[in-house]
Design a protein around this motif. Structure first.
Motif, PDB file in Angstrom:
ATOM      1  N   GLY A   1       0.811  -1.211   0.000  1.00 28.46           N
ATOM      2  CA  GLY A   1       0.000   0.000   0.000  1.00 28.46           C
ATOM      3  C   GLY A   1       0.844   1.261   0.000  1.00 28.46           C
ATOM      4  O   GLY A   1       0.597   2.196  -0.784  1.00 28.46           O
ATOM      5  N   SER A   2       1.853   1.297   0.865  1.00 28.11           N
ATOM      6  CA  SER A   2       2.698   2.496   0.941  1.00 28.11           C
ATOM      7  C   SER A   2       3.518   2.668  -0.336  1.00 28.11           C
ATOM      8  O   SER A   2       3.774   3.805  -0.776  1.00 28.11           O
ATOM      9  N   THR A   3       3.929   1.562  -0.946  1.00 26.52           N
ATOM     10  CA  THR A   3       4.676   1.657  -2.202  1.00 26.52           C
ATOM     11  C   THR A   3       3.789   2.212  -3.311  1.00 26.52           C
ATOM     12  O   THR A   3       4.203   3.097  -4.083  1.00 26.52           O
ATOM     13  N   LEU A   4       2.565   1.724  -3.395  1.00 32.34           N
ATOM     14  CA  LEU A   4       1.638   2.239  -4.400  1.00 32.34           C
ATOM     15  C   LEU A   4       1.395   3.736  -4.225  1.00 32.34           C
ATOM     16  O   LEU A   4       1.303   4.480  -5.202  1.00 32.34           O
ATOM     17  N   ARG A   5       1.283   4.138  -2.972  1.00 29.91           N
ATOM     18  CA  ARG A   5       1.014   5.559  -2.707  1.00 29.91           C
ATOM     19  C   ARG A   5       2.136   6.435  -3.269  1.00 29.91           C
ATOM     20  O   ARG A   5       1.903   7.567  -3.697  1.00 29.91           O
ATOM     21  N   ARG A   6       3.363   5.907  -3.288  1.00 34.36           N
ATOM     22  CA  ARG A   6       4.484   6.677  -3.811  1.00 34.36           C
ATOM     23  C   ARG A   6       4.558   6.667  -5.336  1.00 34.36           C
ATOM     24  O   ARG A   6       4.991   7.634  -5.947  1.00 34.36           O
ATOM     25  N   VAL A   7       4.172   5.545  -5.941  1.00 32.01           N
ATOM     26  CA  VAL A   7       4.434   5.401  -7.379  1.00 32.01           C
ATOM     27  C   VAL A   7       3.198   5.560  -8.265  1.00 32.01           C
ATOM     28  O   VAL A   7       3.344   5.733  -9.472  1.00 32.01           O
ATOM     29  N   ALA A   8       2.001   5.497  -7.694  1.00 26.79           N
ATOM     30  CA  ALA A   8       0.786   5.547  -8.526  1.00 26.79           C
ATOM     31  C   ALA A   8       0.421   6.993  -8.844  1.00 26.79           C
ATOM     32  O   ALA A   8      -0.459   7.588  -8.216  1.00 26.79           O
ATOM     33  N   ASP A   9       1.084   7.561  -9.821  1.00 24.98           N
ATOM     34  CA  ASP A   9       0.812   8.921 -10.278  1.00 24.98           C
ATOM     35  C   ASP A   9      -0.598   8.950 -10.877  1.00 24.98           C
ATOM     36  O   ASP A   9      -0.887   8.210 -11.823  1.00 24.98           O
ATOM     37  N   PRO A  10      -1.500   9.792 -10.342  1.00 22.69           N
ATOM     38  CA  PRO A  10      -2.883   9.809 -10.836  1.00 22.69           C
ATOM     39  C   PRO A  10      -3.002  10.198 -12.304  1.00 22.69           C
ATOM     40  O   PRO A  10      -4.006   9.896 -12.949  1.00 22.69           O
ATOM     41  N   ARG A  11      -1.968  10.845 -12.868  1.00 18.16           N
ATOM     42  CA  ARG A  11      -2.005  11.190 -14.290  1.00 18.16           C
ATOM     43  C   ARG A  11      -1.724   9.966 -15.160  1.00 18.16           C
ATOM     44  O   ARG A  11      -2.120   9.918 -16.317  1.00 18.16           O
ATOM     45  N   VAL A  12      -1.051   8.977 -14.584  1.00 20.70           N
ATOM     46  CA  VAL A  12      -0.693   7.761 -15.338  1.00 20.70           C
ATOM     47  C   VAL A  12      -1.609   6.587 -14.972  1.00 20.70           C
ATOM     48  O   VAL A  12      -2.023   5.812 -15.830  1.00 20.70           O
ATOM     49  N   TYR A  13      -1.897   6.476 -13.654  1.00 22.85           N
ATOM     50  CA  TYR A  13      -2.732   5.375 -13.144  1.00 22.85           C
ATOM     51  C   TYR A  13      -3.919   5.953 -12.373  1.00 22.85           C
ATOM     52  O   TYR A  13      -3.996   5.815 -11.149  1.00 22.85           O
ATOM     53  N   PRO A  14      -4.840   6.632 -13.053  1.00 30.39           N
ATOM     54  CA  PRO A  14      -5.909   7.341 -12.340  1.00 30.39           C
ATOM     55  C   PRO A  14      -6.793   6.418 -11.504  1.00 30.39           C
ATOM     56  O   PRO A  14      -7.162   6.760 -10.374  1.00 30.39           O
ATOM     57  N   ALA A  15      -7.142   5.236 -12.023  1.00 29.48           N
ATOM     58  CA  ALA A  15      -8.029   4.337 -11.273  1.00 29.48           C
ATOM     59  C   ALA A  15      -7.318   3.762 -10.058  1.00 29.48           C
ATOM     60  O   ALA A  15      -7.908   3.664  -8.960  1.00 29.48           O
ATOM     61  N   VAL A  16      -6.051   3.378 -10.229  1.00 23.71           N
ATOM     62  CA  VAL A  16      -5.282   2.854  -9.095  1.00 23.71           C
ATOM     63  C   VAL A  16      -5.117   3.941  -8.030  1.00 23.71           C
ATOM     64  O   VAL A  16      -5.252   3.677  -6.831  1.00 23.71           O
ATOM     65  N   ALA A  17      -4.839   5.160  -8.463  1.00 19.25           N
ATOM     66  CA  ALA A  17      -4.654   6.261  -7.518  1.00 19.25           C
ATOM     67  C   ALA A  17      -5.914   6.501  -6.691  1.00 19.25           C
ATOM     68  O   ALA A  17      -5.834   6.762  -5.482  1.00 19.25           O
ATOM     69  N   ARG A  18      -7.088   6.414  -7.329  1.00 19.73           N
ATOM     70  CA  ARG A  18      -8.336   6.595  -6.578  1.00 19.73           C
ATOM     71  C   ARG A  18      -8.493   5.492  -5.527  1.00 19.73           C
ATOM     72  O   ARG A  18      -8.963   5.735  -4.415  1.00 19.73           O
ATOM     73  N   THR A  19      -8.108   4.268  -5.890  1.00 17.59           N
ATOM     74  CA  THR A  19      -8.200   3.151  -4.938  1.00 17.59           C
ATOM     75  C   THR A  19      -7.262   3.369  -3.765  1.00 17.59           C
ATOM     76  O   THR A  19      -7.627   3.138  -2.605  1.00 17.59           O
ATOM     77  N   VAL A  20      -6.061   3.829  -4.060  1.00 11.97           N
ATOM     78  CA  VAL A  20      -5.081   4.097  -2.995  1.00 11.97           C
ATOM     79  C   VAL A  20      -5.586   5.206  -2.086  1.00 11.97           C
ATOM     80  O   VAL A  20      -5.517   5.105  -0.850  1.00 11.97           O
ATOM     81  N   ASP A  21      -6.107   6.281  -2.681  1.00 12.63           N
ATOM     82  CA  ASP A  21      -6.621   7.402  -1.888  1.00 12.63           C
ATOM     83  C   ASP A  21      -7.786   6.983  -1.000  1.00 12.63           C
ATOM     84  O   ASP A  21      -8.003   7.557   0.072  1.00 12.63           O
ATOM     85  N   ALA A  22      -8.540   5.981  -1.433  1.00  4.17           N
ATOM     86  CA  ALA A  22      -9.660   5.487  -0.635  1.00  4.17           C
ATOM     87  C   ALA A  22      -9.193   4.622   0.536  1.00  4.17           C
ATOM     88  O   ALA A  22     -10.012   4.203   1.362  1.00  4.17           O
ATOM     89  N   GLY A  23      -7.888   4.330   0.598  1.00  2.49           N
ATOM     90  CA  GLY A  23      -7.345   3.559   1.716  1.00  2.49           C
ATOM     91  C   GLY A  23      -7.533   2.065   1.592  1.00  2.49           C
ATOM     92  O   GLY A  23      -7.385   1.333   2.582  1.00  2.49           O
ATOM     93  N   VAL A  24      -7.815   1.580   0.368  1.00  7.71           N
ATOM     94  CA  VAL A  24      -8.093   0.151   0.192  1.00  7.71           C
ATOM     95  C   VAL A  24      -6.914  -0.709   0.622  1.00  7.71           C
ATOM     96  O   VAL A  24      -7.081  -1.785   1.204  1.00  7.71           O
ATOM     97  N   PHE A  25      -5.684  -0.233   0.356  1.00  4.41           N
ATOM     98  CA  PHE A  25      -4.501  -1.044   0.646  1.00  4.41           C
ATOM     99  C   PHE A  25      -3.787  -0.642   1.936  1.00  4.41           C
ATOM    100  O   PHE A  25      -2.699  -1.139   2.227  1.00  4.41           O
ATOM    101  N   ASP A  26      -4.415   0.249   2.707  1.00  4.16           N
ATOM    102  CA  ASP A  26      -3.759   0.705   3.939  1.00  4.16           C
ATOM    103  C   ASP A  26      -3.803  -0.343   5.033  1.00  4.16           C
ATOM    104  O   ASP A  26      -2.852  -0.509   5.787  1.00  4.16           O
ATOM    105  N   GLU A  27      -4.919  -1.057   5.147  1.00  6.20           N
ATOM    106  CA  GLU A  27      -5.114  -2.026   6.227  1.00  6.20           C
ATOM    107  C   GLU A  27      -4.574  -3.373   5.794  1.00  6.20           C
ATOM    108  O   GLU A  27      -5.024  -3.951   4.820  1.00  6.20           O
ATOM    109  N   VAL A  28      -3.594  -3.870   6.501  1.00  4.31           N
ATOM    110  CA  VAL A  28      -3.024  -5.182   6.200  1.00  4.31           C
ATOM    111  C   VAL A  28      -3.465  -6.152   7.283  1.00  4.31           C
ATOM    112  O   VAL A  28      -3.080  -6.033   8.448  1.00  4.31           O
TER     113      VAL A  28
END
Length: 233
Positions: free
Chosen positions: A176-203
């Motif tokens: 989750g933290s790695t995605l937050r650093r690399v998922a540029d919303p201009r390149v990966y807009p759908a992934v970025a929205r998922t990351v911003d929603a905190g989907v991958f924060d809880e392990v």
């Protein structure tokens, strides 16, 4: 249908049977993994020559097919009076339980339709649950084959991921933290929205997450089957 290949022989009962060979191969696979299974290893475990095995089997590929059929055993009897959806859920959970007893099962290549008495019994059990849906027989087969594809695919992926997690759990924890650093919303807009929603924060627990993912996907598939039955059945 591998039992059909056995022919009665005259004279004394042979000292080595196909059941002996299959049981020895399964024991090796359970202890050391599928890669450890060879005709030579099985023969050594049984105290026989490798050539003795070839009196019962044409090749190692034959052995793997028969091993996979024997290992999955027969399905538990379907509970009385269940509806098709409850029955298919019970069936899918049963397949998962059976294969978990022999994790190497997920490494056996799938090269054709159900080819042994136990696999045929599982196929029959799932088809039987659909008998009152009003679906034509061909459609019932399609529903069951789709379910087999889902269950087998999920199990195989789960076992591979479990092996990866055991080797490098930190990679999963940091995902989750790695995605937050690399998922540029201009390149990966759908992934970025998922990351911003905190989907991958809880392990959580890896096993619990796998269980939840399996059930979620299963119910999505059955929702589709329900819609199909309403339209066609």
């Amino acid at each position: 249908m591998w039992r059909l290949r056995e022919k009665p022989r005259r004279g004394p009962k042979p000292s080595l049977t196909l059941d002996d060979i299959v049981a020895a191969a399964i024991a090796i696979a359970d202890a050391e993994g599928l890669a450890a299974v060879s005709m030579a290893r099985v023969a050594e475990r049984l105290g026989n020559s490798t050539m003795a095995l070839y009196r019962h089997l044409k090749s190692k590929d034959d052995l793997l097919v028969i091993m996979s059929d024997a290992a999955i055993e027969r399905p538990e009897p379907m509970p009385e009076g269940v509806d098709w959806r409850t029955g298919l859920t019970f069936w899918a959970d049963g397949v998962l339980t059976a294969i978990r007893r022999h994790p190497w099962y997920a490494k056996v290549p799938i090269s054709g339709p159900p080819a042994g008495p136990n696999n045929l019994a599982w196929f029959d059990s799932a088809l039987g649950v659909l008998k009152d849906t009003g679906l034509p027989e061909e459609a019932k087969v399609g529903v069951v084959m789709g379910l087999i594809t889902y269950v087998q695919g999920e199990i195989r992926m789960a076992f591979d991921l479990a092996a990866g997690y055991a080797e490098n759990p930190d990679a999963f924890q940091r995902f989750g933290s790695t995605l937050r650093r690399v998922a540029d919303p201009r390149v990966y807009p759908a992934v970025a929205r998922t990351v911003d929603a905190g989907v991958f924060d809880e392990v959580g627990s890896f096993e619990e997450d796998n269980e939840a993912d399996f059930d979620f996907g299963l119910q999505l598939y059955l929702d589709g089957v329900a819609a199909f039955i309403d339209r066609v059945g």
